[in-house]
Design a protein around this motif. Structure first.
Motif, PDB file in Angstrom:
ATOM      1  N   LEU A  57       0.831  -1.208   0.000  1.00 41.31           N
ATOM      2  CA  LEU A  57       0.000   0.000   0.000  1.00 41.31           C
ATOM      3  C   LEU A  57       0.867   1.261   0.000  1.00 41.31           C
ATOM      4  CD1 LEU A  57      -2.844   1.407   0.468  1.00 41.31           C
ATOM      5  CD2 LEU A  57      -2.272   1.317   2.894  1.00 41.31           C
ATOM      6  N   LEU A  58       1.832   1.288   0.911  1.00 44.03           N
ATOM      7  CA  LEU A  58       2.675   2.482   1.025  1.00 44.03           C
ATOM      8  C   LEU A  58       3.575   2.641  -0.195  1.00 44.03           C
ATOM      9  CD1 LEU A  58       3.710   2.418   4.811  1.00 44.03           C
ATOM     10  CD2 LEU A  58       1.775   3.557   3.727  1.00 44.03           C
ATOM     11  N   SER A  59       4.154   1.540  -0.633  1.00 47.47           N
ATOM     12  CA  SER A  59       5.037   1.600  -1.805  1.00 47.47           C
ATOM     13  C   SER A  59       4.296   2.131  -3.019  1.00 47.47           C
ATOM     14  CB  SER A  59       5.598   0.209  -2.134  1.00 47.47           C
ATOM     15  OG  SER A  59       6.324  -0.278  -1.030  1.00 47.47           O
ATOM     16  N   LYS A  60       3.091   1.616  -3.230  1.00 51.23           N
ATOM     17  CA  LYS A  60       2.305   2.053  -4.393  1.00 51.23           C
ATOM     18  C   LYS A  60       1.978   3.536  -4.315  1.00 51.23           C
ATOM     19  CE  LYS A  60       0.155  -2.229  -5.893  1.00 51.23           C
ATOM     20  NZ  LYS A  60      -0.485  -3.203  -4.975  1.00 51.23           N
ATOM     21  N   ASN A  61       1.930   4.055  -3.105  1.00 52.47           N
ATOM     22  CA  ASN A  61       1.625   5.476  -2.935  1.00 52.47           C
ATOM     23  C   ASN A  61       2.886   6.324  -2.755  1.00 52.47           C
ATOM     24  OD1 ASN A  61      -1.469   6.015  -2.760  1.00 52.47           O
ATOM     25  ND2 ASN A  61      -1.111   4.034  -1.760  1.00 52.47           N
TER      26      ASN A  61
END
Length: 564
Positions: A492-496
């Motif tokens: 989730l964080l990586s994609k954002n």
RNA sequence: CGGGGCGUGGCGCAGCUCGGUAGCGCGUUGCACUGGGGGUGCAGAGGUCACAGGUUCAAAUCCUGUCGCCCCGACCA
């Protein structure tokens, strides 16, 4: 990024002789590894911080209209012979010979290279102004590297060079860099003091340093109480106290047997130091000169060097003093007209001095300038000290230690004239280009940032230059549910585009928490059995002792909010 | 370049005065336990004591030299 891929290894013990706080923390937290004295490798963690610092600098330089270039580290010595610095640079240029016996130098800075570049491509005022910059490795064989990344031999520097047609243009380029530097340091979360500085051996006139106040610094700066005046020690001025008397008395000789220091003279004659004219004898590029200053002040050798225009200035040896006809302890410029003298202007605002009689065991009383001695050179050669009056009349100067992280100079014609970097102006006349140069030490910036941002638990860098924004800690990853949730949050964080480290190492929770604080991740997310029932995600910032619980859907916004 | 200190498993240190079996903590490997602030137990691996020469029956230890590193000072576009 996952911790298992990062060589993330912190140390419990570091050598007891690494004194400096940033040095200790850089080693302990696994940012750097020393390879030799003043030569370091950046480990993955440290390299990420450095990368972020570079990117901040690039963004701001580009925004200010500077063009990035890349100039070689290895250069022919001839380039340095053109400017005359092949022989004069200190520390001496590191060099080696290639297989054709040609001498190559390892560049300590790039004024020559930049000037040569511009010389080839700029011919008209239409090509100007232009500012080029690079982020490049330099090598200076410092006599004594120290303090971890604070003073090293091999180092990376952002150096920029501006080229203008006239003073007005140079002023503007200089001003642009001043503003750019302010933005750079502010984005790095550093509060810098901007001080007037001496432009030193590089040549030129106006110069300002960006200094971070820190006890470990090797730069001394003097600041007025209202902080409107700040200068480094070499440059600092002050208001000299006036001790002049109306009545000028007649000069007389007095016997002062074995009274050969200022202290003894002051005691013996029962006079304050401001009634003594102190003479200090120097060797300036081989010439013996005498500097005269009121004894309540000391000579600032940088100011003296500048006023004389000397390259090499040092206190004369006792042999040189005697050979020049002086008697140590009793020297003065009186009746010594063949020796060049420099008079500090404090001498003018005092009178009836006691000074050496150039005769052993004798001094003169009631010596007055210019009645009893003269000099072509009168100016400010006094060293400012804490407690002296600020030149802007706002009270007493305060002395502080600091780290010089950035330095900007107006070079003027120093390099363009000697290297023939000319342009044709509007009237068709050929003129030399006006230059400025602007440096920031990259590694030193990181060290300074750590000096300014740490606590008993370790490094506490601002998010903008921290190796990662978020440290995702899973406790007991053998629990599949914990691991799966970590992976999910990690995605989730990586994609954002949030810079997240997943600490997936199989280590006890205590170790991960300690490491998190030591390395200095601004935000920590914890996933464990303990908080597993909780629908929200546990998140804690480095500066906050309590955790918050945020729903997954709001997590990204919450983090972005925290770090801006 | 002047002054001081240090060099012993990967890291941090003791041992050196007074020569005689190389030791501790951390880390590391294996197994088990543990799982919210550098955790516990058991069992291992790992060192030509910086280098060179000398003294000695014998040198980490004493002597000489060299190299490296750290700290203070000088210096520091």
């Amino acid at each position: 990024m996952k911790a298992s891929n990062l060589l993330l290894k912190t140390l419990r013990d570091i050598p007891s002789d690494a004194e400096n706080i940033s040095h200790r923390l850089l080693l302990r937290a696994g940012y750097v590894q020393q390879v030799a004295a003043g030569i370091f490798s950046l480990l993955p963690i440290g390299n990420r911080s450095i990368f972020k610092i570079r990117e901040i600098i690039r963004d701001e330089m580009n925004l200010s209209g500077c063009a990035e270039v890349n100039m070689p580290v290895i250069q022919p010595k001839e380039l340095w012979e053109e400017s005359g610095r092949a022989e004069t640079f200190f520390p001496p240029l590191a060099n080696f010979k290639d297989k054709r016996e040609r001498t190559l130098v390892i560049a300590p800075t790039h004024e020559e290279t930049a000037t040569a570049m511009i010389r080839s491509f700029v011919s008209s005022y239409r090509d100007l102004p232009v500012t080029i910059y690079q982020i490049q490795t330099k090598f200076r064989d410092e006599t004594r590297p120290r303090g971890g990344l604070l003073r090293v031999r091999e180092f990376e520097m952002k150096d920029a060079y501006s080229f203008d047609v006239d003073e007005k243009g140079l002023d503007k380029s200089f001003e642009t860099m001043l503003k750019t530097y302010k933005r750079i340091f502010s984005k790095c979360g550093l509060e810098m003091v901007i001080v007037d500085a001496d432009s030193g051996g590089i040549g030129g006139k106006e110069s300002k340093e960006f200094v971070l106040i820190a006890d470990s610094g090797d730069d001394t700066i003097l600041i007025s109480p209202d902080e409107s005046y700040a200068a480094n020690l070499e440059k600092a001025e002050f208001i000299k106290t006036d001790y002049s008397e109306d009545k000028i008395l007649d000069k007389e000789i007095i016997e002062t047997k074995n009274i050969n220091t200022i202290e003894k003279l002051s005691d013996f004659c029962k006079i304050p130091k401001n009634k003594i004219a102190k003479s200090v004898i120097y060797n300036s590029d081989g010439e013996i000169i005498i500097a005269v200053i009121r004894a309540d002040y000391d000579v600032n050798e940088t100011k003296l060097r500048n006023i004389l225009g000397s390259k090499d200035l040092r206190i004369a040896s006792s042999e040189e003093v005697i050979n020049a006809g002086f008697i140590p302890g009793y020297a003065s410029p009186i009746d010594r007209t063949s020796i060049k003298s420099v008079i500090d202007d404090s001498i003018e605002i005092g009178s009836n001095y006691t000074a050496g009689a150039n005769k052993e065991h004798f001094h003169f009383k009631n010596v007055n300038y210019p009645r009893d001695f003269r000099s072509e050179i009168v100016g400010d050669i006094a060293e400012a000290k804490e407690g002296f009056l600020s030149p802007n009349n706002s009270g007493k100067l305060i002395a502080k230690k600091g780290i010089e992280v950035g330095h900007i100079f107006k070079l003027g014609y120093t390099y363009s004239e000697i290297m023939g970097a000319d342009f044709t102006d509007k009237t068709g006349e050929t003129r030399p280009i006006l230059m400025g140069c602007y440096g920031i030490g990259i590694g030193r910036l990181l060290a300074a940032a750590i000096e300014a941002n740490h606590d008993e638990n370790g490094i506490n860098l601002p998010a903008s230059i921290s190796p990662f924004t978020v440290n995702l800690i899973g406790i007991n990853l053998e629990e599949k549910k914990v691991n799966d949730k970590c992976e999910k949050i990690y995605d989730l964080l990586s994609k954002n585009h949030i810079d997240v480290l997943f600490d997936n190492r199989d280590l006890p929770p205590g170790v991960k928490f300690k490491d998190s604080d030591l390395v200095g991740f601004p935000i920590r997310i914890i996933i464990s059995k303990k908080n597993f029932q909780e629908t929200n995600i546990e998140i804690k910032s480095r500066n906050d002792s309590n955790s918050s619980y945020i729903s997954e859907s709001k997590l990204v916004d919450f983090i972005n909010n925290l770090i801006q």
